[in-house]
Every structure is written in structure tokens, then in C-alpha cells.
Write a protein that holds these residues in place. Structure first.
Motif, PDB file in Angstrom:
ATOM      1  N   SER A 273     -61.032  57.444 -28.910  1.00 42.87           N
ATOM      2  CA  SER A 273     -61.886  57.187 -27.744  1.00 42.87           C
ATOM      3  C   SER A 273     -62.355  58.494 -27.112  1.00 42.87           C
ATOM      4  O   SER A 273     -63.524  58.617 -26.714  1.00 42.87           O
ATOM      5  CB  SER A 273     -61.131  56.350 -26.709  1.00 42.87           C
ATOM      6  N   GLN A 274     -61.461  59.471 -27.050  1.00 42.86           N
ATOM      7  CA  GLN A 274     -61.822  60.761 -26.470  1.00 42.86           C
ATOM      8  C   GLN A 274     -62.847  61.483 -27.340  1.00 42.86           C
ATOM      9  O   GLN A 274     -63.791  62.087 -26.824  1.00 42.86           O
ATOM     10  CB  GLN A 274     -60.571  61.614 -26.285  1.00 42.86           C
ATOM     11  N   MET A 275     -62.672  61.432 -28.653  1.00 48.89           N
ATOM     12  CA  MET A 275     -63.615  62.087 -29.553  1.00 48.89           C
ATOM     13  C   MET A 275     -64.992  61.445 -29.457  1.00 48.89           C
ATOM     14  O   MET A 275     -66.017  62.120 -29.608  1.00 48.89           O
ATOM     15  CB  MET A 275     -63.096  62.027 -30.991  1.00 48.89           C
ATOM     16  N   ALA A 276     -65.024  60.138 -29.230  1.00 46.95           N
ATOM     17  CA  ALA A 276     -66.290  59.424 -29.090  1.00 46.95           C
ATOM     18  C   ALA A 276     -66.830  59.486 -27.665  1.00 46.95           C
ATOM     19  O   ALA A 276     -67.887  58.912 -27.375  1.00 46.95           O
ATOM     20  CB  ALA A 276     -66.111  57.970 -29.518  1.00 46.95           C
ATOM     21  N   GLU A 277     -66.086  60.182 -26.780  1.00 44.86           N
ATOM     22  CA  GLU A 277     -66.439  60.299 -25.368  1.00 44.86           C
ATOM     23  C   GLU A 277     -66.609  58.922 -24.724  1.00 44.86           C
ATOM     24  O   GLU A 277     -67.483  58.710 -23.878  1.00 44.86           O
ATOM     25  CB  GLU A 277     -67.710  61.144 -25.191  1.00 44.86           C
ATOM     26  N   GLY A 278     -65.773  58.000 -25.154  1.00 46.03           N
ATOM     27  CA  GLY A 278     -65.812  56.656 -24.609  1.00 46.03           C
ATOM     28  C   GLY A 278     -64.677  56.416 -23.638  1.00 46.03           C
ATOM     29  O   GLY A 278     -63.791  57.259 -23.477  1.00 46.03           O
ATOM     30  N   PRO A 279     -64.675  55.269 -22.986  1.00 47.75           N
ATOM     31  CA  PRO A 279     -63.609  54.943 -22.023  1.00 47.75           C
ATOM     32  C   PRO A 279     -62.295  54.667 -22.741  1.00 47.75           C
ATOM     33  O   PRO A 279     -62.274  54.288 -23.918  1.00 47.75           O
ATOM     34  CB  PRO A 279     -64.140  53.692 -21.330  1.00 47.75           C
ATOM     35  N   THR A 280     -61.196  54.876 -22.048  1.00 37.87           N
ATOM     36  CA  THR A 280     -59.873  54.577 -22.584  1.00 37.87           C
ATOM     37  C   THR A 280     -59.183  53.557 -21.687  1.00 37.87           C
ATOM     38  O   THR A 280     -59.578  53.353 -20.537  1.00 37.87           O
ATOM     39  CB  THR A 280     -59.000  55.842 -22.652  1.00 37.87           C
ATOM     40  N   GLU A 281     -58.140  52.949 -22.227  1.00 41.72           N
ATOM     41  CA  GLU A 281     -57.368  51.999 -21.434  1.00 41.72           C
ATOM     42  C   GLU A 281     -56.765  52.689 -20.211  1.00 41.72           C
ATOM     43  O   GLU A 281     -56.681  52.109 -19.126  1.00 41.72           O
ATOM     44  CB  GLU A 281     -56.251  51.388 -22.289  1.00 41.72           C
ATOM     45  N   PHE A 282     -56.351  53.935 -20.373  1.00 40.30           N
ATOM     46  CA  PHE A 282     -55.706  54.649 -19.280  1.00 40.30           C
ATOM     47  C   PHE A 282     -56.685  54.948 -18.144  1.00 40.30           C
ATOM     48  O   PHE A 282     -56.276  55.118 -16.999  1.00 40.30           O
ATOM     49  CB  PHE A 282     -55.087  55.950 -19.795  1.00 40.30           C
ATOM     50  N   GLY A 283     -57.964  55.018 -18.478  1.00 34.41           N
ATOM     51  CA  GLY A 283     -58.968  55.249 -17.452  1.00 34.41           C
ATOM     52  C   GLY A 283     -59.091  54.105 -16.462  1.00 34.41           C
ATOM     53  O   GLY A 283     -59.671  54.266 -15.383  1.00 34.41           O
ATOM     54  N   LYS A 284     -58.541  52.939 -16.816  1.00 30.05           N
ATOM     55  CA  LYS A 284     -58.571  51.794 -15.911  1.00 30.05           C
ATOM     56  C   LYS A 284     -57.581  51.947 -14.763  1.00 30.05           C
ATOM     57  O   LYS A 284     -57.683  51.250 -13.756  1.00 30.05           O
ATOM     58  CB  LYS A 284     -58.260  50.515 -16.684  1.00 30.05           C
TER      59      LYS A 284
ATOM     60  N   ASP B 274     -45.424  51.192  -5.435  1.00 27.62           N
ATOM     61  CA  ASP B 274     -45.648  49.806  -5.829  1.00 27.62           C
ATOM     62  C   ASP B 274     -47.088  49.599  -6.285  1.00 27.62           C
ATOM     63  O   ASP B 274     -47.340  48.892  -7.274  1.00 27.62           O
ATOM     64  CB  ASP B 274     -45.332  48.872  -4.661  1.00 27.62           C
ATOM     65  N   TYR B 275     -48.029  50.238  -5.597  1.00 32.33           N
ATOM     66  CA  TYR B 275     -49.444  50.100  -5.986  1.00 32.33           C
ATOM     67  C   TYR B 275     -49.676  50.707  -7.361  1.00 32.33           C
ATOM     68  O   TYR B 275     -50.374  50.125  -8.208  1.00 32.33           O
ATOM     69  CB  TYR B 275     -50.342  50.771  -4.947  1.00 32.33           C
ATOM     70  N   HIS B 276     -49.095  51.882  -7.598  1.00 36.12           N
ATOM     71  CA  HIS B 276     -49.255  52.545  -8.895  1.00 36.12           C
ATOM     72  C   HIS B 276     -48.649  51.698 -10.013  1.00 36.12           C
ATOM     73  O   HIS B 276     -49.260  51.498 -11.067  1.00 36.12           O
ATOM     74  CB  HIS B 276     -48.588  53.921  -8.853  1.00 36.12           C
ATOM     75  N   MET B 277     -47.450  51.171  -9.777  1.00 34.67           N
ATOM     76  CA  MET B 277     -46.817  50.340 -10.797  1.00 34.67           C
ATOM     77  C   MET B 277     -47.592  49.044 -11.033  1.00 34.67           C
ATOM     78  O   MET B 277     -47.668  48.564 -12.167  1.00 34.67           O
ATOM     79  CB  MET B 277     -45.381  50.035 -10.397  1.00 34.67           C
ATOM     80  N   THR B 278     -48.167  48.495  -9.978  1.00 32.60           N
ATOM     81  CA  THR B 278     -49.002  47.299 -10.137  1.00 32.60           C
ATOM     82  C   THR B 278     -50.174  47.602 -11.059  1.00 32.60           C
ATOM     83  O   THR B 278     -50.508  46.801 -11.953  1.00 32.60           O
ATOM     84  CB  THR B 278     -49.517  46.804  -8.777  1.00 32.60           C
TER      85      THR B 278
ATOM     86  N   LEU C 113     -52.498  48.045 -18.062  1.00 28.48           N
ATOM     87  CA  LEU C 113     -51.964  48.433 -19.381  1.00 28.48           C
ATOM     88  C   LEU C 113     -50.959  47.395 -19.879  1.00 28.48           C
ATOM     89  O   LEU C 113     -49.977  47.749 -20.546  1.00 28.48           O
ATOM     90  CB  LEU C 113     -51.293  49.809 -19.294  1.00 28.48           C
ATOM     91  N   THR C 114     -51.218  46.139 -19.583  1.00 28.44           N
ATOM     92  CA  THR C 114     -50.252  45.084 -19.905  1.00 28.44           C
ATOM     93  C   THR C 114     -49.884  45.056 -21.384  1.00 28.44           C
ATOM     94  O   THR C 114     -48.702  44.951 -21.740  1.00 28.44           O
ATOM     95  CB  THR C 114     -50.818  43.707 -19.504  1.00 28.44           C
ATOM     96  N   ARG C 115     -50.869  45.166 -22.251  1.00 27.54           N
ATOM     97  CA  ARG C 115     -50.596  45.091 -23.694  1.00 27.54           C
ATOM     98  C   ARG C 115     -49.717  46.255 -24.142  1.00 27.54           C
ATOM     99  O   ARG C 115     -48.768  46.066 -24.905  1.00 27.54           O
ATOM    100  CB  ARG C 115     -51.912  45.098 -24.477  1.00 27.54           C
ATOM    101  N   TYR C 116     -50.017  47.442 -23.651  1.00 27.77           N
ATOM    102  CA  TYR C 116     -49.198  48.608 -24.003  1.00 27.77           C
ATOM    103  C   TYR C 116     -47.778  48.448 -23.463  1.00 27.77           C
ATOM    104  O   TYR C 116     -46.798  48.717 -24.170  1.00 27.77           O
ATOM    105  CB  TYR C 116     -49.807  49.889 -23.429  1.00 27.77           C
ATOM    106  N   ILE C 117     -47.672  48.033 -22.212  1.00 23.11           N
ATOM    107  CA  ILE C 117     -46.356  47.865 -21.588  1.00 23.11           C
ATOM    108  C   ILE C 117     -45.507  46.874 -22.381  1.00 23.11           C
ATOM    109  O   ILE C 117     -44.344  47.140 -22.718  1.00 23.11           O
ATOM    110  CB  ILE C 117     -46.500  47.402 -20.122  1.00 23.11           C
ATOM    111  N   ASP C 118     -46.087  45.725 -22.714  1.00 24.98           N
ATOM    112  CA  ASP C 118     -45.330  44.705 -23.450  1.00 24.98           C
ATOM    113  C   ASP C 118     -44.977  45.174 -24.859  1.00 24.98           C
ATOM    114  O   ASP C 118     -43.845  44.984 -25.322  1.00 24.98           O
ATOM    115  CB  ASP C 118     -46.126  43.403 -23.518  1.00 24.98           C
TER     116      ASP C 118
END
Length: 226
Positions: free
Chosen positions: A35-46, A90-94, A100-105
Motif C-alpha cells: 500500500s505504501q509503495m502504491a501510495e495508497g491508503p492503509t488500514e492503519f490510516g483509519k 479508552d478512545y485510542h483502544m476503541t 483494525l478488527t480483522r488484524y486484532i482478531d
């Protein structure tokens, strides 16, 4: 003005899930790289509060010398994040468990005690991460007083100004003041840079502790010289 905070949480890895965990971490790394090489959005950017984030597997091999106590295999999550008020954690963890639900699980189902699929909710995921938190002694603050949003805005502004300067043919006799005025006029005409008209909050010097330490140093200076 925004403040930045650290988060570290450790989770024991199931022995029979270590290879699966490594493979999933590698898949995340490759996806992020592509994603970074393509200069596109990443999941972490959310995750709007996230400055830095990292997952790493901690084990005996992580240490050069023999640890004083036995070290089990742990999945470590570290982040630096924006936050104000008393509920910033709490806000950050939320954000982490909802964006990142899929990554977390995928990662934490390889760890001991993670909720079974039918019991996974926003609160149960946050509770699990909080259970493994440890105190942070120190962390690197690369942009004091600047939020993730502000950093991205300033980066966008920098890129726009650079392109504006490069694409325009300037009179060789133009002064720095005239060029600056042209840049300012261009930026002021763009709605996406409306934020530049507001005064930015920056971290100032805490003068009282600074003066106190300076006076202490001056008082002890004769003893140091002797």
C-alpha cells in the motif's frame, strides 16, 4: 494543544499457534508495504489517533544475554497516540479494535485468553488489551504538540508549495518577499488549506522548571569545579 501518549501491551502466545502468528504478521507487513509503495491508503490510516504502531514477537531470542527470569513468548503491541482529557486511552483502544478488527482478531486468537468468536465485542477486545498493559518508562515524541491530523496537513501543504514553486516560471529578478507573497496568495485561495489561517498550537518551554534547574546548576557549579 494535543498531547501524545504511549501504549504497551503484552499477550502470551499459544505454543501451537506461533507459526500461524508469524505468518499473519508477515502478511500484514507485506500488505502495508504494498500500500505504501502504491501510495495508497492503509488500514492503519483509519486510526486517527495513531502516530506509530508496531507488533513484535518477544522471546528468549530477543535478548543478547540470558534474562534474569525465564521469558515466555509474547506478542507485544506498542503505539504512540494522540489524546486529551482522562479518556484518551479508552478512545485510542476503541479506534484500534473497531478500525483494525480483522488484524486484532487474526493476531490475538493466537494468544492465551483471547475471547472466543462468539464473545468478541468492542468491550471484550478492549478489556483483553488493557489486561496486558505495562507501564511505559519513556517513549520518543517525534512531534511534540502536533496531532496526527496536523502532521498530515503540514505534509500536504509542503508538497503543494514545492509543486507550485517547481511548476511556475519565476521572474529571475523576483525577490524572496514577492515569491512568498505569491505562495501565500495561492494557498489562501485553496479551501483545503483554510486551516493555515488559524494560529497553530505548539508546545512551549516550561520556564519555571527550567529556571529552577539553572539556578541549582549555578549553585552547585563551585562544588563541581573544586
Amino acid at each position: 494543544m494535543i498531547n501524545q501518549h504511549p501504549l504497551i501491551t503484552l499477550s502470551a502466545v499459544k505454543a501451537d499457534k506461533l507459526d500461524i502468528l508469524k505468518a499473519r504478521l508477515e502478511a500484514i507487513r507485506l500488505s502495508l508495504f504494498e500500500s505504501q509503495m502504491a501510495e495508497g491508503p492503509t488500514e492503519f490510516g483509519k486510526v486517527s489517533t495513531l502516530h506509530y504502531g508496531r507488533w513484535v514477537i518477544l522471546s528468549r531470542e530477543s535478548f543478547r544475554d540470558e534474562p534474569a527470569v525465564p521469558v515466555g513468548i509474547r506478542l507485544v503491541l506498542t503505539t504512540n497516540y494522540d489524546g486529551v482529557g482522562n479518556d484518551h486511552l479508552d478512545y485510542h483502544m476503541t479506534e484500534l479494535v473497531t478500525k483494525l478488527t480483522r488484524y486484532i482478531d487474526d493476531l490475538y486468537e493466537c494468544c492465551e485468553g483471547y475471547p472466543e468468536p462468539g464473545n468478541r465485542t468492542e468491550e471484550s477486545r478492549k478489556s483483553y488489551l488493557k489486561k496486558g498493559m505495562i507501564k511505559t518508562s519513556a517513549f520518543y515524541n517525534g512531534a511534540p504538540g502536533r496531532s496526527v491530523k496536523q502532521i498530515h496537513q503540514e505534509d500536504s501543504l509542503h508538497e503543494y508549495i514545492w509543486k507550485f514553486l517547481k511548476d511556475n516560471k519565476w521572474d529571475k529578478n523576483a525577490t524572496a518577499v514577492e515569491i512568498h507573497r505569491a505562495i501565500r496568495k495561492e494557498i489562501d485561495s485553496k479551501p483545503e488549506f483554510e486551516w493555515t489561517k488559524e494560529k497553530a498550537g505548539v508546545q512551549g518551554i516550561k520556564w519555571l522548571p527550567f529556571i529552577a534547574w539553572a539556578l541549582l546548576f549555578i549553585a552547585l557549579l563551585p562544588l563541581v569545579i573544586v
